[in-house]
Enzyme design. Structure first.
Site, mmCIF file in Angstrom:
data_model
loop_
_atom_site.group_PDB
_atom_site.id
_atom_site.type_symbol
_atom_site.label_atom_id
_atom_site.label_comp_id
_atom_site.label_asym_id
_atom_site.label_seq_id
_atom_site.Cartn_x
_atom_site.Cartn_y
_atom_site.Cartn_z
ATOM 1 N N SER A 247 1.375 10.897 -10.040
ATOM 2 C CA SER A 247 1.736 10.198 -8.811
ATOM 3 C C SER A 247 3.242 10.278 -8.628
ATOM 4 C CB SER A 247 1.304 8.737 -8.881
ATOM 5 O OG SER A 247 1.924 7.971 -7.859
ATOM 6 N N SER A 248 3.690 10.329 -7.374
ATOM 7 C CA SER A 248 5.134 10.320 -7.113
ATOM 8 C C SER A 248 5.760 8.979 -7.481
ATOM 9 C CB SER A 248 5.418 10.656 -5.649
ATOM 10 O OG SER A 248 4.760 9.757 -4.782
ATOM 11 N N CYS A 249 4.944 7.962 -7.790
ATOM 12 C CA CYS A 249 5.466 6.696 -8.310
ATOM 13 C C CYS A 249 6.135 6.884 -9.672
ATOM 14 C CB CYS A 249 4.340 5.673 -8.459
ATOM 15 S SG CYS A 249 3.537 5.209 -6.927
ATOM 16 N N TYR B 118 1.574 0.712 -12.672
ATOM 17 C CA TYR B 118 0.823 1.925 -12.323
ATOM 18 C C TYR B 118 1.628 3.171 -12.688
ATOM 19 C CZ TYR B 118 -1.389 5.405 -9.243
ATOM 20 O OH TYR B 118 -1.993 6.535 -8.747
ATOM 21 N N LYS C 280 0.877 6.340 -15.441
ATOM 22 C CA LYS C 280 0.843 7.744 -15.024
ATOM 23 C C LYS C 280 1.833 8.591 -15.825
ATOM 24 C CE LYS C 280 -2.318 7.837 -11.826
ATOM 25 N NZ LYS C 280 -3.496 8.721 -11.982
ATOM 26 N N HIS D 226 -2.936 1.397 1.355
ATOM 27 C CA HIS D 226 -1.597 1.954 1.450
ATOM 28 C C HIS D 226 -1.156 1.966 2.914
ATOM 29 C CE1 HIS D 226 -2.521 3.629 -2.624
ATOM 30 N NE2 HIS D 226 -1.259 3.282 -2.797
#
Length: 309
Positions: free
Chosen positions: A105-107, A134, A138, A178
């Protein structure tokens, strides 16, 4: 003989979009539901992988949600995603599965970084607090994949890092959704009830990169077909972004909403900008197909069909 693919998260948005891809019939896909395979049970996961003997595993399962959900339940977002990632990756290794595609994820990237985020920037700065749990899960799963390859090059466990996604099979409930599906729901409700204005959190100038989920599915199909050419880690995104105000405006145009927008400056907005660098993706030879209006239109049609009966 068809390549046997084990897909986790087949009932989620990413998984369902992959299963709907017109070329998915090229593969023998096993996509167990959670009642068939509990990814939180490490022994059950390893036994399942030994029984099914897939040629490749795609890990797309996860507990996902928007800002509200992540802020409300950080323990659950950390623990569930950490356990699922660790269990499937390690079980694949123990069962001798040589190829795996992990969905990151870009998180995972540092917060408030103005320039496009490149793959080597993971762990190079502070994570966004609103979804830190989160993101940590990841990061750990992606690192586990890298460590396994470092110890034994016979295992190729690669990570795709998508930008933010929206699309068919999305979550539209405001407590879990989202940005884009939340906008679709809010604007539709406003249109139906005759509201003259829709509220936007913050001033609407924060920028976001949202890609239509069907495009990620297309990249995943190509990744299965051309696994050997796939980089060890690769962003999957658009390479450009829009302001939150622009997402609201695009949705209003597609949905025929003629009201105005008001800003609540007391609400959290997350990162000011989060844009992925798509240089590796472009070198690999893949580009997303849907523009914003087309993606919102397909998503809204799904919303009308599935949620407004």
């Amino acid at each position: 003989m068809k390549l046997r693919v084990l897909l986790t998260g087949g009932s989620g948005m990413v998984g369902k979009n992959l299963l709907e891809h017109p070329a998915i019939g090229e593969f023998d896909v096993i996509a167990p539901q959670s009642n068939e395979l509990n990814l939180l049970d490490s022994r059950a996961v390893e036994a399942y992988l030994r029984e099914k003997s897939p040629d490749i595993v795609i890990h797309a399962a996860g507990r996902v949600g928007g800002i509200q959900a992540n802020m409300r339940e950080p323990v659950r977002f950390l623990m569930d995603n950490l356990d699922m990632g660790r269990n499937i990756v390690w079980a694949a290794h123990q069962a001798g599965v040589k190829r795996l595609i992990n969905l990151g994820s870009s998180c995972m990237y540092p917060r408030n970084y103005a320039e496009p985020l490149s793959e080597e920037m993971v762990l190079k700065g502070e994570l966004e607090p609103t979804n830190e749990g989160y993101a940590l899960a990841k990061v750990v799963t992606a690192r586990l994949c890298e460590y396994i390859m470092r110890e034994d090059a016979g295992y190729q466990y690669k990570t795709l890092i998508p930008c933010n996604l929206y699309g068919r099979h999305d979550k539209f409930d405001p407590s879990h959704s989202h940005l884009v599906p939340a906008i679709i729901h809010k604007v539709h409700q406003a249109k139906q009830s005759g509201q003259q204005a829709v509220e936007i959190w913050g001033d609407g100038t924060a920028q976001r990169e949202f890609m239509y989920a069907g495009d990620l599915a297309d990249a995943m199909v190509r990744a299965i077909r051309e696994f050997d050419t796939l980089p060890v880690s690769m962003n999957v995104g658009l390479g450009y972004d829009y302001t939150i105000n622009e997402y609201y405006q695009a949705a209003a145009e597609v949905m025929g909403y003629a009201g105005s927008f008001v800003h609540d400056l007391s609400k959290p907005v997350g990162m000011a900008r989060k844009l992925v660098n798509v240089t590796r993706q472009q070198t690999w030879g893949w580009t997303a197909r849907h523009d914003l209006r087309e993606g919102i239109e397909k998503t809204y049609n799904f919303y009308l069909k599935e949620y407004q009966q």
